[in-house]
Design a protein around this motif. Structure first.
Motif, PDB file in Angstrom:
ATOM      1  N   GLY A  59      19.900  15.139   6.448  1.00  0.00           N
ATOM      2  CA  GLY A  59      20.690  15.182   7.674  1.00  0.00           C
ATOM      3  C   GLY A  59      19.863  14.946   8.926  1.00  0.00           C
ATOM      4  N   CYS A  60      18.562  14.916   8.790  1.00  0.00           N
ATOM      5  CA  CYS A  60      17.679  14.723   9.943  1.00  0.00           C
ATOM      6  C   CYS A  60      17.668  13.250  10.369  1.00  0.00           C
ATOM      7  CB  CYS A  60      16.269  15.160   9.575  1.00  0.00           C
ATOM      8  SG  CYS A  60      15.060  14.926  10.870  1.00  0.00           S
ATOM      9  N   LEU A  61      17.688  13.017  11.672  1.00  0.00           N
ATOM     10  CA  LEU A  61      17.564  11.660  12.211  1.00  0.00           C
ATOM     11  C   LEU A  61      16.078  11.392  12.391  1.00  0.00           C
ATOM     12  CD1 LEU A  61      18.907   9.122  13.344  1.00  0.00           C
ATOM     13  CD2 LEU A  61      18.932  10.242  15.562  1.00  0.00           C
ATOM     14  N   ILE A  62      15.515  10.512  11.559  1.00  0.00           N
ATOM     15  CA  ILE A  62      14.076  10.237  11.591  1.00  0.00           C
ATOM     16  C   ILE A  62      13.811   8.797  11.999  1.00  0.00           C
ATOM     17  CG2 ILE A  62      13.519  11.964   9.825  1.00  0.00           C
ATOM     18  CD1 ILE A  62      13.167   9.636   7.840  1.00  0.00           C
ATOM     19  N   THR A  63      12.610   8.582  12.525  1.00  0.00           N
ATOM     20  CA  THR A  63      12.123   7.247  12.859  1.00  0.00           C
ATOM     21  C   THR A  63      10.738   7.103  12.252  1.00  0.00           C
ATOM     22  OG1 THR A  63      13.327   7.290  14.937  1.00  0.00           O
ATOM     23  CG2 THR A  63      11.593   5.635  14.727  1.00  0.00           C
ATOM     24  N   VAL A  64      10.487   6.005  11.552  1.00  0.00           N
ATOM     25  CA  VAL A  64       9.177   5.767  10.946  1.00  0.00           C
ATOM     26  C   VAL A  64       8.236   5.281  12.042  1.00  0.00           C
ATOM     27  CG1 VAL A  64       7.901   4.474   9.195  1.00  0.00           C
ATOM     28  CG2 VAL A  64      10.241   5.210   8.738  1.00  0.00           C
ATOM     29  N   VAL A  65       7.155   6.038  12.254  1.00  0.00           N
ATOM     30  CA  VAL A  65       6.194   5.720  13.307  1.00  0.00           C
ATOM     31  C   VAL A  65       5.035   4.916  12.745  1.00  0.00           C
ATOM     32  CG1 VAL A  65       4.636   6.736  15.005  1.00  0.00           C
ATOM     33  CG2 VAL A  65       6.808   7.817  14.525  1.00  0.00           C
ATOM     34  N   LYS A  66       4.534   5.315  11.578  1.00  0.00           N
ATOM     35  CA  LYS A  66       3.401   4.658  10.941  1.00  0.00           C
ATOM     36  C   LYS A  66       3.736   4.483   9.471  1.00  0.00           C
ATOM     37  CE  LYS A  66      -1.199   5.717  12.538  1.00  0.00           C
ATOM     38  NZ  LYS A  66      -2.314   6.652  12.454  1.00  0.00           N
ATOM     39  N   SER A  67       3.345   3.357   8.891  1.00  0.00           N
ATOM     40  CA  SER A  67       3.625   3.143   7.475  1.00  0.00           C
ATOM     41  C   SER A  67       2.676   2.098   6.910  1.00  0.00           C
ATOM     42  CB  SER A  67       5.069   2.679   7.276  1.00  0.00           C
ATOM     43  OG  SER A  67       5.325   2.427   5.919  1.00  0.00           O
ATOM     44  N   LYS A  68       2.383   2.208   5.625  1.00  0.00           N
ATOM     45  CA  LYS A  68       1.600   1.169   4.949  1.00  0.00           C
ATOM     46  C   LYS A  68       2.427  -0.092   4.784  1.00  0.00           C
ATOM     47  CE  LYS A  68      -1.499   4.202   2.431  1.00  0.00           C
ATOM     48  NZ  LYS A  68      -1.968   4.676   1.127  1.00  0.00           N
ATOM     49  N   CYS A  69       3.745   0.077   4.717  1.00  0.00           N
ATOM     50  CA  CYS A  69       4.664  -1.049   4.628  1.00  0.00           C
ATOM     51  C   CYS A  69       5.085  -1.421   6.048  1.00  0.00           C
ATOM     52  CB  CYS A  69       5.871  -0.681   3.779  1.00  0.00           C
ATOM     53  SG  CYS A  69       7.038  -2.022   3.574  1.00  0.00           S
ATOM     54  N   ALA A  70       4.634  -2.556   6.534  1.00  0.00           N
ATOM     55  CA  ALA A  70       4.859  -2.947   7.927  1.00  0.00           C
ATOM     56  C   ALA A  70       6.334  -3.128   8.263  1.00  0.00           C
ATOM     57  CB  ALA A  70       4.106  -4.241   8.221  1.00  0.00           C
ATOM     58  N   MET A  84      11.777   1.727  11.738  1.00  0.00           N
ATOM     59  CA  MET A  84      13.060   1.951  11.078  1.00  0.00           C
ATOM     60  C   MET A  84      13.518   3.383  11.346  1.00  0.00           C
ATOM     61  SD  MET A  84      13.908   1.532   7.020  1.00  0.00           S
ATOM     62  CE  MET A  84      13.120  -0.069   6.968  1.00  0.00           C
ATOM     63  N   SER A  85      14.784   3.539  11.662  1.00  0.00           N
ATOM     64  CA  SER A  85      15.301   4.887  11.894  1.00  0.00           C
ATOM     65  C   SER A  85      16.637   5.047  11.180  1.00  0.00           C
ATOM     66  CB  SER A  85      15.459   5.160  13.387  1.00  0.00           C
ATOM     67  OG  SER A  85      16.459   4.325  13.917  1.00  0.00           O
ATOM     68  N   GLY A  86      16.978   6.304  10.913  1.00  0.00           N
ATOM     69  CA  GLY A  86      18.236   6.581  10.247  1.00  0.00           C
ATOM     70  C   GLY A  86      18.363   8.049   9.902  1.00  0.00           C
ATOM     71  N   ILE A  87      19.485   8.402   9.348  1.00  0.00           N
ATOM     72  CA  ILE A  87      19.766   9.773   8.940  1.00  0.00           C
ATOM     73  C   ILE A  87      19.403   9.923   7.470  1.00  0.00           C
ATOM     74  CG2 ILE A  87      21.572  11.513   8.649  1.00  0.00           C
ATOM     75  CD1 ILE A  87      23.044  10.163  10.977  1.00  0.00           C
ATOM     76  N   VAL A  88      18.652  10.981   7.152  1.00  0.00           N
ATOM     77  CA  VAL A  88      18.218  11.228   5.770  1.00  0.00           C
ATOM     78  C   VAL A  88      19.420  11.677   4.944  1.00  0.00           C
ATOM     79  CG1 VAL A  88      16.720  12.589   4.283  1.00  0.00           C
ATOM     80  CG2 VAL A  88      15.905  11.868   6.518  1.00  0.00           C
ATOM     81  N   LEU A  89      19.700  10.928   3.870  1.00  0.00           N
ATOM     82  CA  LEU A  89      20.780  11.298   2.956  1.00  0.00           C
ATOM     83  C   LEU A  89      20.264  12.147   1.806  1.00  0.00           C
ATOM     84  CD1 LEU A  89      22.804   7.982   2.749  1.00  0.00           C
ATOM     85  CD2 LEU A  89      23.276   9.993   4.123  1.00  0.00           C
ATOM     86  N   THR A  90      19.106  11.777   1.257  1.00  0.00           N
ATOM     87  CA  THR A  90      18.496  12.566   0.188  1.00  0.00           C
ATOM     88  C   THR A  90      17.023  12.753   0.495  1.00  0.00           C
ATOM     89  OG1 THR A  90      18.135  10.581  -1.150  1.00  0.00           O
ATOM     90  CG2 THR A  90      20.093  11.867  -1.635  1.00  0.00           C
ATOM     91  N   SER A  95       8.893  10.539  12.873  1.00  0.00           N
ATOM     92  CA  SER A  95       9.123  11.399  14.029  1.00  0.00           C
ATOM     93  C   SER A  95      10.583  11.834  14.030  1.00  0.00           C
ATOM     94  CB  SER A  95       8.775  10.667  15.325  1.00  0.00           C
ATOM     95  OG  SER A  95       9.747   9.711  15.620  1.00  0.00           O
ATOM     96  N   PHE A  96      10.800  13.053  14.521  1.00  0.00           N
ATOM     97  CA  PHE A  96      12.149  13.591  14.652  1.00  0.00           C
ATOM     98  C   PHE A  96      12.126  14.606  15.772  1.00  0.00           C
ATOM     99  CE2 PHE A  96       9.836  15.927  11.465  1.00  0.00           C
ATOM    100  CZ  PHE A  96      10.075  17.255  11.768  1.00  0.00           C
ATOM    101  N   THR A  97      13.291  14.953  16.261  1.00  0.00           N
ATOM    102  CA  THR A  97      13.360  15.908  17.358  1.00  0.00           C
ATOM    103  C   THR A  97      14.059  17.181  16.903  1.00  0.00           C
ATOM    104  OG1 THR A  97      15.416  14.922  18.117  1.00  0.00           O
ATOM    105  CG2 THR A  97      13.395  14.166  19.173  1.00  0.00           C
ATOM    106  N   VAL A  98      13.538  18.290  17.395  1.00  0.00           N
ATOM    107  CA  VAL A  98      14.158  19.602  17.201  1.00  0.00           C
ATOM    108  C   VAL A  98      14.271  20.201  18.593  1.00  0.00           C
ATOM    109  CG1 VAL A  98      13.943  21.902  16.202  1.00  0.00           C
ATOM    110  CG2 VAL A  98      13.148  19.923  14.920  1.00  0.00           C
ATOM    111  N   GLY A  99      15.495  20.330  19.049  1.00  0.00           N
ATOM    112  CA  GLY A  99      15.703  20.805  20.428  1.00  0.00           C
ATOM    113  C   GLY A  99      15.204  19.749  21.406  1.00  0.00           C
TER     114      GLY A  99
END
Length: 186
Positions: free
Chosen positions: A126-137, A142-148, A174-178
């Motif tokens: 349910g968390c809205l996340i954004t990929v900041v760093k990744s080995k896969c360019a 990429m951002s989205g809501i975590v389903l699993t 990265s994600f935000t809390v408050g």
């Protein structure tokens, strides 16, 4: 029943009888006094389990083993991990993201130093996340809501209603809390 219990009056005779079976040396009379005196000695061998009770014990063990885990093959056959296509819409998952924010706020304490420690045990579904760093360019940004939220990966739904899998080992999100934005490496 196969047990010999010596009457109180014949203890000396019983001691001679038992000493006759014990080997000489360290297991002799001292063993009789310390280990065997006043104990019931079974002389018959232990009863063997009948074939019926052995089979029922094996059946119970097998049933207990079968009910503990669902194997990978059964998961695929029963489609436990597949999400229905019509339910995979970003707009439908936004209330889930709002619920996650209230969940994360309740899990975190007021102190800033303990915020990250509290978020280690949080489930990210349910968390809205954004990929900041990744080995896969291609996953960076990429951002989205975590389903699993699995052990090694996230399955997210993007704003364009695409399902994507992100490996935890290979990225920072990265994600935000408050009002706090948090960057976390898994």
């Amino acid at each position: 029943s196969g047990h010999i219990v010596a009457p109180k009056t014949d203890m000396a005779e019983f001691d001679k009888f038992v000493l006759g079976f014990l080997p000489e040396g360290k297991f002799g009379e001292a063993a009789l006094q310390t280990r065997l005196h006043g104990k019931v000695l079974p002389l018959d061998p232990p009863r063997k389990m009948s074939s019926f009770s052995r089979a029922s014990a094996q059946r119970r063990k097998r049933q207990a083993k079968d009910t503990k885990f669902c194997g990978r093959k059964a998961v695929k056959e029963n489609s436990f991990e597949k999400l229905p296509k019509d339910a995979c819409k970003f707009s439908l998952m936004q209330p889930l993201a709002a619920q996650w924010l209230s969940y994360a706020k309740s899990k975190t304490r007021s102190s800033n130093s303990k915020l990250l420690r509290d978020l280690c045990d949080v489930n990210f579904t349910g968390c809205l996340i954004t990929v900041v760093k990744s080995k896969c360019a291609s996953q960076i940004g990429m951002s989205g809501i975590v389903l699993t939220d699995r052990k090694n990966s996230f399955q997210i739904i993007t704003p364009s209603d695409e399902l994507k899998v992100i490996l935890k080992k290979a990225c920072c999100v990265s994600f935000t809390v408050g009002e706090k934005q948090i960057i976390r490496r898994f």
